[in-house]
Motif scaffolding. Structure first.
Motif, PDB file in Angstrom:
ATOM      1  N   LEU A  64       0.792  -1.311   0.092  1.00 36.21           N
ATOM      2  CA  LEU A  64      -0.189   0.130   0.075  1.00 36.21           C
ATOM      3  C   LEU A  64       0.815   1.277   0.021  1.00 36.21           C
ATOM      4  O   LEU A  64       1.017   1.810   1.135  1.00 36.21           O
ATOM      5  N   PRO A  65       1.237   1.598  -1.194  1.00 40.96           N
ATOM      6  CA  PRO A  65       2.410   2.535  -1.134  1.00 40.96           C
ATOM      7  C   PRO A  65       1.970   4.003  -0.900  1.00 40.96           C
ATOM      8  O   PRO A  65       2.666   4.963  -0.651  1.00 40.96           O
ATOM      9  N   PHE A  66       0.641   4.093  -0.645  1.00 41.65           N
ATOM     10  CA  PHE A  66       0.460   5.542  -0.329  1.00 41.65           C
ATOM     11  C   PHE A  66       0.271   5.763   1.234  1.00 41.65           C
ATOM     12  O   PHE A  66       0.057   6.787   1.838  1.00 41.65           O
ATOM     13  N   LEU A  67       0.483   4.642   2.081  1.00 40.39           N
ATOM     14  CA  LEU A  67       0.831   4.840   3.547  1.00 40.39           C
ATOM     15  C   LEU A  67       1.986   5.770   3.947  1.00 40.39           C
ATOM     16  O   LEU A  67       3.030   5.684   3.267  1.00 40.39           O
ATOM     17  N   ALA A  68       1.630   6.362   4.925  1.00 42.69           N
ATOM     18  CA  ALA A  68       2.723   7.503   5.557  1.00 42.69           C
ATOM     19  C   ALA A  68       3.113   8.333   4.552  1.00 42.69           C
ATOM     20  O   ALA A  68       4.277   8.982   4.563  1.00 42.69           O
ATOM     21  N   LYS A  69       2.238   8.782   3.590  1.00 44.63           N
ATOM     22  CA  LYS A  69       2.320   9.644   2.709  1.00 44.63           C
ATOM     23  C   LYS A  69       1.275  10.848   2.822  1.00 44.63           C
ATOM     24  O   LYS A  69       0.414  10.619   3.274  1.00 44.63           O
ATOM     25  N   THR A  70       1.943  12.058   2.515  1.00 47.79           N
ATOM     26  CA  THR A  70       0.928  13.304   2.550  1.00 47.79           C
ATOM     27  C   THR A  70       0.583  13.700   1.094  1.00 47.79           C
ATOM     28  O   THR A  70       1.619  13.889   0.281  1.00 47.79           O
TER      29      THR A  70
END
Length: 105
Positions: A64-70
């Motif tokens: 889930l590459p969108f985790l911990a991203k803004t």
């Protein structure tokens, strides 16, 4: 044994205040169910300077590459045709359009 008091009944004033929130939330969820385009959803339900930050377990970031991203703002209008963003191409500070492209994969 005494019974506990029942919660106060919401007044009609409270119902009028809540109604727009409930209506908008229902419409937002319905947009996903009806497969509206991500651009249309972003144009309709997000301010141009909106921000999304996804939280989740560190071990899930590869899948889930969108985790911990803004994700901030928009990079397109609904008339734009943007190429898909590939997993691994995302950098910190991408836009809401990028977020939705990652979700659609």
């Amino acid at each position: 044994m005494p019974s506990s008091p029942s919660p106060p009944h919401p007044s009609s004033d409270n119902n009028r205040k809540i109604s727009p929130l409930v209506t908008t939330t229902h419409a937002f969820i319905s947009a996903f169910v009806s497969n509206r385009s991500s651009s249309e959803i972003l144009d309709t339900y997000f301010a141009p300077d909106a921000e999304i930050h996804e939280h989740g377990p560190e071990g899930a970031r590869e899948r889930l590459p969108f985790l911990a991203k803004t994700f901030r703002g928009r990079c397109s209008s609904s008339s734009s045709s943007l190429p898909p963003l590939k997993v691994g191409e995302q950098e910190e500070g991408e836009t809401l359009d990028d977020y939705y492209r990652l979700l659609e994969q």
